[in-house]
Design an enzyme around this catalytic site. Structure first.
Site, PDB file in Angstrom:
ATOM      1  N   ASP B 111       0.844  -1.188   0.000  1.00  0.00           N
ATOM      2  CA  ASP B 111       0.000   0.000   0.000  1.00  0.00           C
ATOM      3  C   ASP B 111       0.882   1.241   0.000  1.00  0.00           C
ATOM      4  O   ASP B 111       1.126   1.875   1.027  1.00  0.00           O
ATOM      5  CB  ASP B 111      -0.949  -0.010   1.197  1.00  0.00           C
ATOM      6  CG  ASP B 111      -2.100   0.959   0.982  1.00  0.00           C
ATOM      7  OD1 ASP B 111      -2.084   1.687  -0.027  1.00  0.00           O
ATOM      8  OD2 ASP B 111      -3.007   0.992   1.829  1.00  0.00           O
ATOM      9  N   ASN B 219      -7.467  -2.034   7.950  1.00  0.00           N
ATOM     10  CA  ASN B 219      -7.400  -1.025   9.009  1.00  0.00           C
ATOM     11  C   ASN B 219      -7.702   0.388   8.506  1.00  0.00           C
ATOM     12  O   ASN B 219      -7.495   1.356   9.217  1.00  0.00           O
ATOM     13  CB  ASN B 219      -6.042  -1.082   9.719  1.00  0.00           C
ATOM     14  CG  ASN B 219      -4.886  -0.834   8.767  1.00  0.00           C
ATOM     15  OD1 ASN B 219      -5.090  -0.583   7.580  1.00  0.00           O
ATOM     16  ND2 ASN B 219      -3.669  -0.907   9.273  1.00  0.00           N
ATOM     17  N   HIS B 220      -8.174   0.516   7.279  1.00  0.00           N
ATOM     18  CA  HIS B 220      -8.495   1.847   6.751  1.00  0.00           C
ATOM     19  C   HIS B 220      -9.840   2.342   7.295  1.00  0.00           C
ATOM     20  O   HIS B 220     -10.710   1.548   7.592  1.00  0.00           O
ATOM     21  CB  HIS B 220      -8.514   1.812   5.229  1.00  0.00           C
ATOM     22  CG  HIS B 220      -7.158   1.544   4.652  1.00  0.00           C
ATOM     23  ND1 HIS B 220      -6.952   1.195   3.347  1.00  0.00           N
ATOM     24  CD2 HIS B 220      -5.931   1.581   5.229  1.00  0.00           C
ATOM     25  CE1 HIS B 220      -5.650   1.018   3.142  1.00  0.00           C
ATOM     26  NE2 HIS B 220      -5.013   1.248   4.267  1.00  0.00           N
ATOM     27  N   PHE B 221      -9.968   3.660   7.401  1.00  0.00           N
ATOM     28  CA  PHE B 221     -11.205   4.193   7.993  1.00  0.00           C
ATOM     29  C   PHE B 221     -11.370   5.672   7.718  1.00  0.00           C
ATOM     30  O   PHE B 221     -10.432   6.352   7.282  1.00  0.00           O
ATOM     31  CB  PHE B 221     -11.192   3.979   9.514  1.00  0.00           C
ATOM     32  CG  PHE B 221     -10.069   4.712  10.203  1.00  0.00           C
ATOM     33  CD1 PHE B 221     -10.161   6.078  10.454  1.00  0.00           C
ATOM     34  CD2 PHE B 221      -8.906   4.051  10.579  1.00  0.00           C
ATOM     35  CE1 PHE B 221      -9.121   6.767  11.068  1.00  0.00           C
ATOM     36  CE2 PHE B 221      -7.862   4.742  11.192  1.00  0.00           C
ATOM     37  CZ  PHE B 221      -7.969   6.099  11.431  1.00  0.00           C
ATOM     38  N   HIS B 251      -7.811   7.536   6.829  1.00  0.00           N
ATOM     39  CA  HIS B 251      -6.663   6.633   6.701  1.00  0.00           C
ATOM     40  C   HIS B 251      -6.875   5.721   5.498  1.00  0.00           C
ATOM     41  O   HIS B 251      -7.779   4.880   5.504  1.00  0.00           O
ATOM     42  CB  HIS B 251      -6.538   5.790   7.983  1.00  0.00           C
ATOM     43  CG  HIS B 251      -5.410   4.787   7.947  1.00  0.00           C
ATOM     44  ND1 HIS B 251      -5.443   3.600   8.618  1.00  0.00           N
ATOM     45  CD2 HIS B 251      -4.216   4.805   7.301  1.00  0.00           C
ATOM     46  CE1 HIS B 251      -4.329   2.927   8.406  1.00  0.00           C
ATOM     47  NE2 HIS B 251      -3.566   3.633   7.605  1.00  0.00           N
ATOM     48  N   HIS B 345       2.768   7.215   5.474  1.00  0.00           N
ATOM     49  CA  HIS B 345       3.556   6.357   6.370  1.00  0.00           C
ATOM     50  C   HIS B 345       4.049   5.059   5.722  1.00  0.00           C
ATOM     51  O   HIS B 345       4.512   4.173   6.429  1.00  0.00           O
ATOM     52  CB  HIS B 345       2.864   6.143   7.733  1.00  0.00           C
ATOM     53  CG  HIS B 345       1.477   5.597   7.708  1.00  0.00           C
ATOM     54  ND1 HIS B 345       0.481   6.077   8.518  1.00  0.00           N
ATOM     55  CD2 HIS B 345       0.933   4.593   7.013  1.00  0.00           C
ATOM     56  CE1 HIS B 345      -0.633   5.388   8.292  1.00  0.00           C
ATOM     57  NE2 HIS B 345      -0.384   4.484   7.390  1.00  0.00           N
ATOM     58  N   ASN B 346       3.945   4.960   4.396  1.00  0.00           N
ATOM     59  CA  ASN B 346       4.580   3.861   3.646  1.00  0.00           C
ATOM     60  C   ASN B 346       5.219   4.467   2.406  1.00  0.00           C
ATOM     61  O   ASN B 346       4.552   4.619   1.376  1.00  0.00           O
ATOM     62  CB  ASN B 346       3.526   2.851   3.150  1.00  0.00           C
ATOM     63  CG  ASN B 346       3.105   1.837   4.185  1.00  0.00           C
ATOM     64  OD1 ASN B 346       3.613   1.820   5.292  1.00  0.00           O
ATOM     65  ND2 ASN B 346       2.184   0.977   3.810  1.00  0.00           N
ATOM     66  N   HIS B 420       3.756   5.523  13.695  1.00  0.00           N
ATOM     67  CA  HIS B 420       2.624   5.742  12.781  1.00  0.00           C
ATOM     68  C   HIS B 420       1.289   5.269  13.319  1.00  0.00           C
ATOM     69  O   HIS B 420       0.258   5.552  12.729  1.00  0.00           O
ATOM     70  CB  HIS B 420       2.908   5.109  11.423  1.00  0.00           C
ATOM     71  CG  HIS B 420       2.464   3.677  11.279  1.00  0.00           C
ATOM     72  ND1 HIS B 420       2.864   2.685  12.143  1.00  0.00           N
ATOM     73  CD2 HIS B 420       1.650   3.083  10.377  1.00  0.00           C
ATOM     74  CE1 HIS B 420       2.324   1.534  11.765  1.00  0.00           C
ATOM     75  NE2 HIS B 420       1.588   1.742  10.713  1.00  0.00           N
ATOM     76  N   GLY B 423      -0.288  -0.385  16.184  1.00  0.00           N
ATOM     77  CA  GLY B 423       0.310  -1.699  15.932  1.00  0.00           C
ATOM     78  C   GLY B 423      -0.582  -2.786  16.505  1.00  0.00           C
ATOM     79  O   GLY B 423      -1.127  -2.647  17.605  1.00  0.00           O
TER      80      GLY B 423
END
Lengths: 147, 497
Positions: B111, B219-221, B251, B345-346, B420, B423
């Site tokens: 991603d 985990n996207h929202f 996110h 963050h990637n 970030h 976790g």
């Protein structure tokens, strides 16, 4: 889950181990296992019997892949099956393997227009911790997916 | 800690994944050079977090990255580090092309430019709560979420996809989906120069046509929240955050287009590693020297995917603003829905840093880590040059998220990077098991949280207790001084994939 396919605990991602008697069976089970990770809410449940949806026309598609070694071939295979599912909305339901060895694969895929809502998105088939090798009299694979 | 021991140098140490890890101070641990490591590793953690970190393979992954050619400084890990593929999630590493440094898709991930965007409003929690259900319903209608989410009736032409890949968030603004002011409040202005759409494969381009402005799953929202604690009043005020201010946190990343770019280029990188004689401790760390054609090709395609992600978050922010406008019956500009910041963050980017007394141009990889530049950094837009760069740290879906600000210490020590997120603490499987027999909808309602989800199966895997407490993670980076806490946000409504 699918026969011969086991979900392995991984904190952030999803991993599976596949056991099979032959190389074609290993590739087939891995593809079915990956589809189960995408489609099945409860991974401990027995695989549901998938009756074809009315009006869903099964499709066949020829596929030919090459790679420098067996693990890479296995990743490419799963990546193709994942692409067909995510983009073409075709779900893998089986294959006839005409050629399969450590570096080459030719098969006719049996695909169904995807009638089941995906519950998980696999972002990729990773090379991390990848194992595809003979095990006893059969074959064994371990694959980690990025979720 | 059961196997803590004092070494000859007097440092307390623990063993993790078969490696010796020495405690430097309350918040820093060193993995001394051992085996084929070219540099030492540095992990930011307190004792409690180190206990969790030791339980998986992430320390080994920090050591693996330290083995890659041309790595400079240290192989760094943030306190939210956990077992990933290739790099650990929470890993930072910088490579010098003059020393044979490499770029690795395993240090960016599938991603590409997954990131976070924060908007603030002039509305208070008291004004929003009575209409929260309607607002969440409107957002759910307007922003596609879930596995393979796509727009019906908003499909880009192949040329438009290419334009997004070059222009990033600026493309969306040019189409009227946002303002020029928005671009001042995005890392790098919402666009990475050097993107090469010609190096993005057909499949990736195809996947990009109907996914711009979609959340995705996992985990996207999209989270509506309110400021509930201020740690740094001066900075908070400058960011437009005061107690009770309603916020929007988004996110997501580059969706299927980014995943495809990563997959396509990994194979090239595997061949390149063999060609250039690079020994790989993990095949997912496939890489190529920064000055090689393979590396240039990956960077061009990866930047293009990163720009798609900036465009994606810009489009979602626009739809959310419109949803607010509809529900509150006023234009979004009157509701003060301003962009605070948008961070990746990637990603891997070219940046200048001082190493061993010399300023060098380095390729900095951040895999599950956030850039956190200090006040005065020339790359910051005028809006934040004096203040420093805002850093957005989402927590789990029910507890809280944090806003931080970059510091000079973080810049010197960690290539201007910080953590970030929370976790994961539980696997998806464990999380799902733990919710059996529970009524999640009722639980969230009892906490005053409006949850909307494309699939509650995703929510079951994303329950708050499946994550570490993000407050513990943020406290470590704050106390270590690599970023400073500014404000805490409490979620009111969450849209999950």
């Amino acid at each position: 889950m699918v026969d011969g396919v086991f979900v392995v605990e991984h904190t952030a991602d999803l991993a599976m181990e596949v056991e099979a008697e032959s190389l074609p069976q290993l590739f087939d089970r891995a593809a079915l296992g990956m589809l189960a990770l995408i489609e099945q809410d409860d991974l401990e449940a027995k695989a549901e019997k998938r009756d074809r949806q009315p009006g869903a026309t099964p499709q066949q598609r020829e596929i030919e892949l090459q790679a420098e070694d067996l693990p890479t071939l296995h990743v490419r295979w799963l990546r193709e099956i994942l692409y067909l599912h995510q983009v073409r909305h075709l779900a893998y339901r089986g294959a006839e393997f005409q050629v399969i060895d450590e570096r080459r694969l030719r098969a006719r895929l049996h695909l169904e227009p995807d009638a089941y809502a995906a519950v998980r998105e696999l972002k990729g088939v990773t090379y991390h911790g990848l194992e595809v090798a003979r095990s006893g009299g059969g074959w064994r694979a371990r694959i980690i997916f990025d979720v | 800690m059961t196997d803590t021991s004092a070494e000859a140098n007097g440092r307390e140490s623990v063993t993790a994944a078969g490696l010796r890890v020495e405690r430097l101070d309350d918040y820093r641990w060193i993995i001394p050079r051992q085996g084929k490591m070219r540099v030492e590793g540095l992990i930011y953690a307190d004792r409690a977090l180190m206990e969790q970190i030791r339980g998986d393979q992430s320390v080994q992954q920090v050591a693996n990255v330290a083995c890659l050619p041309g790595i400079v400084g240290r192989s760094i890990a943030m306190p939210d580090i956990h077992w990933g593929y290739g790099f650990a999630i929470g890993g930072v590493a910088a490579f010098d092309p003059e020393q044979g440094g490499v770029v690795s898709p395993g240090g960016v991930g599938y991603d590409i430019n997954c990131g976070v965007r924060l908007l603030r409003s002039e509305l208070t929690a008291e004004e929003v709560v009575p209409r929260l259900a309607a607002l969440m319903n409107q957002i759910m209608r307007d922003v596609p979420a879930g596995v393979g989410a796509h727009y019906k009736g908003f499909e880009l032409s192949p040329q438009e996809v290419r334009d997004v890949l070059v222009q990033g968030a600026g493309w969306a603004v040019a189409q009227g989906f946002g303002t020029a002011e928005d671009l001042e409040h995005i890392e790098g202005g919402g666009v990475l120069p050097g993107a090469e759409p010609d190096l993005v494969g057909e499949r990736a381009l195809e996947r990009g046509r109907d996914q711009l402005g979609t959340v995705g799953s996992g985990n996207h929202f999209i989270e509506i929240g309110a400021v509930d604690e201020i740690y740094d009043p001066r900075v908070a005020e400058a960011l437009g955050l005061s107690p009770g201010t309603v916020t929007v946190l988004i996110h997501s990343g580059s969706r299927g287009l980014g995943y495809q770019v990563c997959a396509d280029h990994l194979d090239t990188m595997l061949q390149a590693a063999a060609k250039y004689g690079i020994e790989l401790p993990d095949r997912q760390l496939a890489c190529a020297p920064l000055d090689s054609p393979e590396a240039k090709s990956y960077l061009g395609a990866m930047y293009a995917a990163a720009n798609y992600a900036f465009g994606n978050r810009q489009m979602m922010a626009h739809r959310v603003r419109e949803a607010f406008a509809r529900v509150f019956g006023r234009p979004w500009s009157e509701l003060g829905l301003r962009l605070v910041y948008d961070v990746a963050h990637n990603i891997a980017k070219w940046e200048e840093h001082e190493v061993e007394g010399r300023i060098r141009r380095l390729c900095v990889h951040r895999k599950g880590a956030t850039r956190a530049f200090p006040p005065g950094h020339p790359e910051l837009s005028p809006a934040y040059r004096e203040l420093g760069q805002p850093v957005l740290i989402p927590g789990d879906m029910a507890r809280y998220s944090f806003v931080l600000i970059g510091t000079e210490t973080g810049y010197r020590e960690a290539f201007g990077s910080t953590c970030h997120g929370a976790g994961r603490a539980m696997s998806r499987h464990q999380a799902k098991k733990s919710v059996r027999g529970r009524n999640l909808r009722e639980e969230f309602r009892a906490r005053g949280l409006e949850v909307r989800a494309a699939s509650f199966a995703t929510v079951a895997e994303e329950i708050p207790e499946a994550y570490k407490d993000v407050a513990a993670v943020v406290d470590v980076v704050d106390r270590a001084g690599i970023a400073r806490k500014v404000a805490r946000l409490r979620p009111l409504g969450v849209l999950k994939g």
